[in-house]
Scaffold this active site. Structure first.
Site, PDB file in Angstrom:
ATOM      1  N   GLU A 106       0.844  -1.202   0.000  1.00 24.84           N
ATOM      2  CA  GLU A 106       0.000   0.000   0.000  1.00 24.84           C
ATOM      3  C   GLU A 106       0.875   1.246   0.000  1.00 24.84           C
ATOM      4  O   GLU A 106       1.958   1.246   0.577  1.00 24.84           O
ATOM      5  CB  GLU A 106      -0.862   0.033   1.273  1.00 24.84           C
ATOM      6  CG  GLU A 106      -2.271  -0.519   1.114  1.00 24.84           C
ATOM      7  CD  GLU A 106      -3.246   0.449   0.445  1.00 24.84           C
ATOM      8  OE1 GLU A 106      -2.819   1.365  -0.270  1.00 24.84           O
ATOM      9  OE2 GLU A 106      -4.458   0.254   0.650  1.00 24.84           O
ATOM     10  N   ASP A 110      -4.802   5.017   5.829  1.00 23.96           N
ATOM     11  CA  ASP A 110      -5.426   6.189   6.442  1.00 23.96           C
ATOM     12  C   ASP A 110      -6.413   5.683   7.500  1.00 23.96           C
ATOM     13  O   ASP A 110      -6.051   5.447   8.646  1.00 23.96           O
ATOM     14  CB  ASP A 110      -6.088   6.982   5.312  1.00 23.96           C
ATOM     15  CG  ASP A 110      -6.744   8.270   5.762  1.00 23.96           C
ATOM     16  OD1 ASP A 110      -6.238   8.893   6.694  1.00 23.96           O
ATOM     17  OD2 ASP A 110      -7.776   8.652   5.182  1.00 23.96           O
ATOM     18  N   LYS A 138      -1.089   6.893   8.769  1.00 27.80           N
ATOM     19  CA  LYS A 138      -1.562   8.011   9.603  1.00 27.80           C
ATOM     20  C   LYS A 138      -2.187   7.402  10.854  1.00 27.80           C
ATOM     21  O   LYS A 138      -3.385   7.088  10.863  1.00 27.80           O
ATOM     22  CB  LYS A 138      -2.626   8.817   8.846  1.00 27.80           C
ATOM     23  CG  LYS A 138      -2.120   9.574   7.630  1.00 27.80           C
ATOM     24  CD  LYS A 138      -3.290  10.318   6.983  1.00 27.80           C
ATOM     25  CE  LYS A 138      -2.874  11.079   5.756  1.00 27.80           C
ATOM     26  NZ  LYS A 138      -4.033  11.585   4.998  1.00 27.80           N
ATOM     27  N   PHE A 159      -3.330  15.804   4.632  1.00 26.28           N
ATOM     28  CA  PHE A 159      -3.321  15.238   3.289  1.00 26.28           C
ATOM     29  C   PHE A 159      -1.936  15.359   2.655  1.00 26.28           C
ATOM     30  O   PHE A 159      -1.292  16.396   2.761  1.00 26.28           O
ATOM     31  CB  PHE A 159      -4.351  15.987   2.433  1.00 26.28           C
ATOM     32  CG  PHE A 159      -4.625  15.362   1.109  1.00 26.28           C
ATOM     33  CD1 PHE A 159      -5.360  14.196   1.018  1.00 26.28           C
ATOM     34  CD2 PHE A 159      -4.160  15.952  -0.063  1.00 26.28           C
ATOM     35  CE1 PHE A 159      -5.621  13.613  -0.213  1.00 26.28           C
ATOM     36  CE2 PHE A 159      -4.417  15.382  -1.299  1.00 26.28           C
ATOM     37  CZ  PHE A 159      -5.156  14.211  -1.368  1.00 26.28           C
ATOM     38  N   VAL A 160      -1.477  14.281   2.017  1.00 20.99           N
ATOM     39  CA  VAL A 160      -0.162  14.304   1.357  1.00 20.99           C
ATOM     40  C   VAL A 160      -0.280  13.950  -0.132  1.00 20.99           C
ATOM     41  O   VAL A 160      -1.213  13.253  -0.540  1.00 20.99           O
ATOM     42  CB  VAL A 160       0.836  13.321   2.032  1.00 20.99           C
ATOM     43  CG1 VAL A 160       1.288  13.817   3.378  1.00 20.99           C
ATOM     44  CG2 VAL A 160       0.248  11.911   2.147  1.00 20.99           C
ATOM     45  N   ASP A 166      -1.934  11.063  -5.209  1.00 25.97           N
ATOM     46  CA  ASP A 166      -2.480  12.094  -6.098  1.00 25.97           C
ATOM     47  C   ASP A 166      -3.264  13.180  -5.372  1.00 25.97           C
ATOM     48  O   ASP A 166      -3.697  13.026  -4.231  1.00 25.97           O
ATOM     49  CB  ASP A 166      -3.424  11.436  -7.110  1.00 25.97           C
ATOM     50  CG  ASP A 166      -4.747  11.013  -6.462  1.00 25.97           C
ATOM     51  OD1 ASP A 166      -4.699  10.305  -5.432  1.00 25.97           O
ATOM     52  OD2 ASP A 166      -5.817  11.402  -6.960  1.00 25.97           O
TER      53      ASP A 166
HETATM   54  P1  5GP Z   1      -8.009   4.049   3.805  1.00 27.99           P
HETATM   55  O1  5GP Z   1      -8.841   3.014   3.113  1.00 27.99           O
HETATM   56  O2  5GP Z   1      -6.923   3.486   4.697  1.00 27.99           O
HETATM   57  O3  5GP Z   1      -8.860   5.076   4.510  1.00 27.99           O
HETATM   58  O4  5GP Z   1      -7.297   4.891   2.692  1.00 27.99           O
HETATM   59  C1  5GP Z   1      -6.440   4.334   1.797  1.00 27.99           C
HETATM   60  C2  5GP Z   1      -6.442   5.085   0.489  1.00 27.99           C
HETATM   61  O5  5GP Z   1      -6.905   6.443   0.620  1.00 27.99           O
HETATM   62  C3  5GP Z   1      -5.050   5.192  -0.034  1.00 27.99           C
HETATM   63  O6  5GP Z   1      -4.676   4.063  -0.791  1.00 27.99           O
HETATM   64  C4  5GP Z   1      -5.094   6.476  -0.843  1.00 27.99           C
HETATM   65  O7  5GP Z   1      -5.546   6.212  -2.136  1.00 27.99           O
HETATM   66  C5  5GP Z   1      -6.126   7.339  -0.140  1.00 27.99           C
HETATM   67  N1  5GP Z   1      -5.503   8.330   0.782  1.00 27.99           N
HETATM   68  C6  5GP Z   1      -5.548   8.334   2.141  1.00 27.99           C
HETATM   69  N2  5GP Z   1      -4.889   9.387   2.650  1.00 27.99           N
HETATM   70  C7  5GP Z   1      -4.406  10.067   1.594  1.00 27.99           C
HETATM   71  C8  5GP Z   1      -3.595  11.248   1.478  1.00 27.99           C
HETATM   72  O8  5GP Z   1      -3.176  11.914   2.430  1.00 27.99           O
HETATM   73  N3  5GP Z   1      -3.282  11.638   0.204  1.00 27.99           N
HETATM   74  C9  5GP Z   1      -3.698  10.961  -0.911  1.00 27.99           C
HETATM   75  N4  5GP Z   1      -3.328  11.447  -2.079  1.00 27.99           N
HETATM   76  N5  5GP Z   1      -4.461   9.847  -0.824  1.00 27.99           N
HETATM   77  C10 5GP Z   1      -4.801   9.401   0.411  1.00 27.99           C
END
Ligand code: 5GP
Length: 182
Positions: A106, A110, A138, A159-160, A166
């Site tokens: 991954e 998040d 995070k 956010f990064v 992206d």
């Molecule tokens: P989760 O399912 O853990 O909430 O999020 C995973 C996905 O969310 C990541 O693979 C990514 O695509 C997107 N994502 C989460 N945080 C960020 C962020 O800070 N920046 C970007 N560009 N995408 C994020």
């Protein structure tokens, strides 16, 4: 407008947070650790598209054991900076994970929803083992109980972008990681 340490995207300022050098150094450490842990095995690295493609490439170049590669694609955030809270599979696996050692790759964890969803998918298979490597985590945003085995960097909740990540599908090509300044 752009300087060496910051970039303006849609009027918002992102600051360089992890340099290309720092990323590469950490990936070498992760690759060494994984290569040691999987000595004598042939794991399948499964990248979660789109965000993981650069990390996957750089990680694999540094892995010193025999391995295979495959990709998943899940529906992601869309064009928003906030999780939609929904995930679905857009591209399935090509490999047969049954009986194999699986390493999910991954870009960022998040809330943990995507990893949770992937864990559920793998309940239908019978891999010999399954671990997760993420470049970024995070910790304060985690909502689901997920086990992440290898972590590149723990970062704050902002956010990064860059290095595969992206903003509205753009900026994935930045070699460093930039964080939204508050
Ligand atoms: P989760 O399912 O853990 O909430 O999020 C995973 C996905 O969310 C990541 O693979 C990514 O695509 C997107 N994502 C989460 N945080 C960020 C962020 O800070 N920046 C970007 N560009 N995408 C994020």
């Amino acid at each position: 407008m752009e300087t060496e340490n910051s970039i303006i995207v849609n009027g918002e300022k992102f600051i360089c947070y992890i340099t290309e050098e720092q990323i590469q150094k950490r990936i070498s450490e992760l690759a060494d650790e994984i290569s040691r842990d999987y000595a004598g095995k042939i794991p399948i690295f499964i990248g979660v598209l789109n965000g993981s493609f650069i990390f996957m490439a750089d990680l694999l170049k540094k892995i010193s054991i025999e391995s295979e590669v495959d990709f998943f694609k899940l529906s992601s955030y869309g064009d928003s900076k906030i999780s939609s809270g929904q995930v679905k599979m857009v591209k399935d696996l090509n490999c047969d994970p049954n009986g194999r050692d699986i390493i999910i790759v991954e870009d960022i964890v998040d809330t943990g929803l995507s990893i949770k969803y992937i864990e559920e998918i793998f309940e239908n298979y019978h891999p010999n083992s399954m671990r997760v490597v993420t470049l970024l985590l995070k910790p304060e945003r985690l909502k689901y109980e997920v086990k992440i085995d290898y972590i590149g960097f723990k970062i704050p909740s902002q956010f990064v972008i860059g290095y595969g990540l992206d903003y509205q599908q753009k900026y994935r090509n930045l070699p460093s990681i930039y964080i939204l300044s508050e």
